[in-house]
Design an enzyme around this catalytic site. Structure first.
Site, short mmCIF file in Angstrom:
data_model
loop_
_atom_site.label_atom_id
_atom_site.label_comp_id
_atom_site.label_asym_id
_atom_site.label_seq_id
_atom_site.Cartn_x
_atom_site.Cartn_y
_atom_site.Cartn_z
N LYS A 1 0.89 -1.19 0.00
CA LYS A 1 0.00 0.00 0.00
C LYS A 1 0.92 1.22 0.00
CE LYS A 1 -1.96 3.09 2.06
NZ LYS A 1 -1.74 4.53 1.70
N GLY B 1 6.43 5.05 8.57
CA GLY B 1 5.65 6.28 8.54
C GLY B 1 5.69 6.96 9.90
N SER B 2 4.67 7.72 10.18
CA SER B 2 4.67 8.51 11.41
C SER B 2 4.42 7.63 12.64
CB SER B 2 3.61 9.60 11.33
OG SER B 2 2.34 9.00 11.21
N THR B 3 4.88 8.12 13.76
CA THR B 3 4.65 7.41 15.03
C THR B 3 3.15 7.33 15.33
OG1 THR B 3 6.82 7.95 15.89
CG2 THR B 3 5.07 7.64 17.53
N GLU C 1 8.66 1.25 11.53
CA GLU C 1 9.80 2.17 11.35
C GLU C 1 9.18 3.55 11.31
OE1 GLU C 1 11.98 4.70 10.33
OE2 GLU C 1 12.18 3.95 8.29
N CYS D 1 13.40 10.28 7.68
CA CYS D 1 13.07 9.91 9.07
C CYS D 1 14.26 10.07 10.00
CB CYS D 1 12.50 8.50 9.12
SG CYS D 1 13.51 7.32 8.21
N GLY E 1 1.78 4.60 13.25
CA GLY E 1 2.36 3.35 13.76
C GLY E 1 1.55 2.81 14.93
P1 NDP Z 1 1.73 8.62 7.70
O1 NDP Z 1 2.24 7.88 8.86
O2 NDP Z 1 0.42 9.30 7.83
O3 NDP Z 1 1.67 7.68 6.40
C1 NDP Z 1 2.45 6.53 6.19
C2 NDP Z 1 1.60 5.45 5.55
O4 NDP Z 1 0.52 5.08 6.43
C3 NDP Z 1 0.93 5.93 4.25
O5 NDP Z 1 0.85 4.86 3.34
C4 NDP Z 1 -0.45 6.31 4.75
O6 NDP Z 1 -1.43 6.31 3.75
C5 NDP Z 1 -0.74 5.26 5.79
N1 NDP Z 1 -1.76 5.68 6.73
C6 NDP Z 1 -2.09 6.94 7.10
N2 NDP Z 1 -3.11 6.93 8.00
C7 NDP Z 1 -3.44 5.64 8.19
C8 NDP Z 1 -4.41 4.98 8.98
N3 NDP Z 1 -5.25 5.65 9.76
N4 NDP Z 1 -4.48 3.62 8.92
C9 NDP Z 1 -3.64 2.93 8.13
N5 NDP Z 1 -2.72 3.50 7.35
C10 NDP Z 1 -2.59 4.84 7.38
O7 NDP Z 1 2.74 9.71 7.28
P2 NDP Z 1 2.43 10.91 6.30
O8 NDP Z 1 2.79 10.40 4.97
O9 NDP Z 1 1.06 11.46 6.41
O10 NDP Z 1 3.37 12.02 6.88
C11 NDP Z 1 3.08 12.60 8.15
C12 NDP Z 1 4.29 12.60 8.99
O11 NDP Z 1 4.77 11.26 9.23
C13 NDP Z 1 5.47 13.24 8.34
O12 NDP Z 1 5.41 14.62 8.32
C14 NDP Z 1 6.57 12.69 9.18
O13 NDP Z 1 6.60 13.35 10.41
C15 NDP Z 1 6.17 11.26 9.36
N6 NDP Z 1 6.77 10.37 8.37
C16 NDP Z 1 7.82 9.56 8.75
C17 NDP Z 1 8.42 8.76 7.82
C18 NDP Z 1 9.55 7.86 8.17
O14 NDP Z 1 10.20 7.35 7.26
N7 NDP Z 1 9.82 7.58 9.42
C19 NDP Z 1 8.01 8.75 6.44
C20 NDP Z 1 6.88 9.57 6.14
C21 NDP Z 1 6.31 10.34 7.10
P3 NDP Z 1 -1.81 7.71 3.05
O15 NDP Z 1 -0.59 8.26 2.45
O16 NDP Z 1 -2.78 7.30 2.06
O17 NDP Z 1 -2.37 8.58 4.14
#
Ligand code: NDP
Length: 500
Positions: free
Chosen positions: A192, A245-247, A268, A303, A250
């Site tokens: 996804k 993705g974000s904490t 992560e 990140c 997570g």
């Molecule tokens: P998110 O954690 O929101 O997104 C990461 C993934 O999770 C995307 O595929 C997203 O889908 C999905 N996702 C979002 N909401 C849900 C949910 N409720 N249930 C299941 N899956 C979900 O990060 P963002 O891309 O929105 O960025 C926001 C912040 O996260 C950044 O500004 C940064 O602080 C952090 N981040 C950290 C990263 C890292 O590598 N550690 C990478 C990216 C972001 P969708 O995109 O469709 O919302």
């Protein structure tokens, strides 16, 4: 070689690019069951590139069914390792073969410089998949020293259906860190991608199929987190979620797992990495240059970005001077220009979020000493110049929250213990760095820093051979290295009675 192309050549390639924009389920491209799509926007211009299938529960169900059926059939999960290796190697070769197209898709989709997508993202992604392919027939199982009356075979078995939910900052590379070990160990896989950057994930599904990965083993469900992401997280027949993705999100996955089938989750998540420069760093200019790249690279959307520069008071001015010099050279430009070192923020929302943090820093009393503005508005995209705050206290919002933009917070210290204390004063623990030529200080600080990766006299070094992942609220589970294969396998002990 793609890297040698000029701006005009990249532009003309972009003009003729065909976008794959549907889900990939059971070995073919299909629209979302609902027929819904969403706009995929080029953040460098604000223009819509294409409309992508917006998958939800029904599409996720179909993908899980296809993945499960393929797993049960065993064409992949029980294939001889040497065969699986050949197919994954071919997959990696195809990624290399299509590197120009994939780099272009990545840059158009998320705004990163073409120089980076062509020289870093795409080759490292192919290299990652190839590395796990090659590991397949080199990793052995174990026999326990049980004594002569029985043999206990300790084997690693694939989990079944692995789903990866990934972010937009390194779309192809973050996916590859999960695809490589998950497929190498015989699982079926569902990707996804982030809604902002689905294009490379969708495209490589076809390459996986062309390489010989059987139908149903590799699936892609583009869509939104709340729908497609959540449906995977809560699915009763998904065995593992590998998330980057974000904490905040997570934590949702832990909840989804607890409320569904206790699926395995690896996380992560974010970081607020301290980059500690001591006055006795072996080369202060090199440390300062690395500090600048450590926060400005990939528009700060990293990140493990070194977003907190924790610098010994006596050398702060000298270090900042060098950081500004790098920042001046790294002004945002057209991501398709091979000379550009800093591209566009991934979307308008992220740009506004970062500008909001810059405002918050000013309001909290930090001193804005470099940059701080949106630029290149005439291009129609979302660009922010390299930005540096001085006089930051570690209690401030800009020192505690992950900004995910090219914004550096400078904090000073007087002795090594104080530096480590400030470094650890965060909910995160993804990465940290310490610069000193005193081996004792370096060793003590690296041991005391609570982070999954600690760099000594360098920053952001990495290799597929070395694990990556966090302590604390940066998550758990490791990407990269042979350890990543543990995430996608279950240990089974088989006792065989021998008797006397
Ligand atoms: P998110 O954690 O929101 O997104 C990461 C993934 O999770 C995307 O595929 C997203 O889908 C999905 N996702 C979002 N909401 C849900 C949910 N409720 N249930 C299941 N899956 C979900 O990060 P963002 O891309 O929105 O960025 C926001 C912040 O996260 C950044 O500004 C940064 O602080 C952090 N981040 C950290 C990263 C890292 O590598 N550690 C990478 C990216 C972001 P969708 O995109 O469709 O919302």
């Amino acid at each position: 070689m793609s890297a040698a192309l000029s701006l005009d050549a990249w532009k003309s390639q972009a003009a003729t690019l065909a976008y794959r924009n549907q889900a990939f389920i059971g070995g073919k491209y299909v629209p979302a069951a609902s027929g819904k799509t969403f706009d995929c926007v080029n953040p460098a211009t604000g223009q819509v590139l294409t409309q992508v299938a917006a998958c939800d529960q029904e599409d996720v169900d179909r993908a899980v069914k296809a993945a499960r059926a393929a797993f049960e059939k065993g064409t992949w999960s029980r294939m001889a390792g040497a065969e699986r290796k050949k197919i994954l190697q071919k997959f990696a070769d195809l990624i290399d073969k299509h590197s120009t197209e994939l780099a272009l898709l990545e840059t158009l989709d998320m705004g990163k410089p073409i120089r980076d997508s062509s020289k870093i993202d795409v080759p490292l992604s192919a290299g990652c998949i190839r590395w796990y392919a090659e590991a397949i027939d080199k990793v052995y199982d174990e026999i326990a020293p049980t004594g002569p009356e029985a043999i206990s075979l300790i084997r690693r078995e694939p989990l079944g259906v692995v789903a990866a939910v990934v972010p937009w900052n390194f779309p192809l590379l973050m996916s590859s860190w999960k695809i490589g070990p998950a497929l190498a160990t015989g699982n079926s896989f569902i990707l996804k991608p982030a809604e902002q950057s689905p294009l490379t994930g969708i495209r490589i599904a076809e390459l996986a199929s062309e390489a010989g990965i059987p139908d149903g083993v590799f699936n892609v469900v583009p869509g939104f987190g709340e729908t497609a992401g959540q449906a995977l997280g809560r699915h009763m027949d998904v065995d593992c979620i590998a998330f980057t993705g974000s904490t905040e999100v997570g934590k949702y996955f832990l909840k989804y797992s607890g409320e569904s089938n206790m699926k395995r989750v690896s996380l992560e998540c974010g970081g607020k990495s301290p980059n500690i420069i001591m006055a006795d760093a072996p080369d202060l200019d090199a440390a300062a240059t690395a500090a600048a790249w450590g926060i400005f690279f990939n528009q700060g959307e990293v990140c493990n970005a070194g977003s907190r520069l924790i610098v010994e008071e006596s050398v702060k001015d000298r270090v900042l001077e060098k950081v500004f010099a790098v920042g001046k050279k790294l002004q945002p430009g057209d991501p398709l220009d091979p000379k550009t070192g800093l591209g566009a923020m991934v979307d308008k929302t992220q740009m506004e979020r970062v500008l909001g943090y810059i405002d918050a820093g000013k309001k909290e009393g930090a001193k804005l000493v470099f940059g701080g503005n949106r630029v290149r508005q005439e291009a129609g995209g979302y660009y922010i110049e390299p930005t540096v705050f001085d006089g930051v206290s570690n209690k401030m919002k800009i020192a505690q929250e992950e900004i995910f933009g090219p914004v550096l917070s400078t904090i000073t210290f007087k002795d090594a213990d104080e530096a480590v204390k400030i470094g650890n004063d965060t909910i995160y623990g993804l990465a940290a760095a310490v610069w000193t030529k005193d081996i004792t200080k370096a060793f003590k600080a690296s041991a005391a820093l609570r982070a999954g990766v600690v760099w000594v006299n360098c920053f952001d070094n990495g290799s597929i051979t070395s694990p990556f992942g966090g302590f604390k609220q940066s998550g758990f589970g490791r990407d990269k290295s042979l350890h990543a294969m543990e995430k996608y396998t279950e240990l089974k002990a088989t006792w065989i009675h021998i008797g006397n």
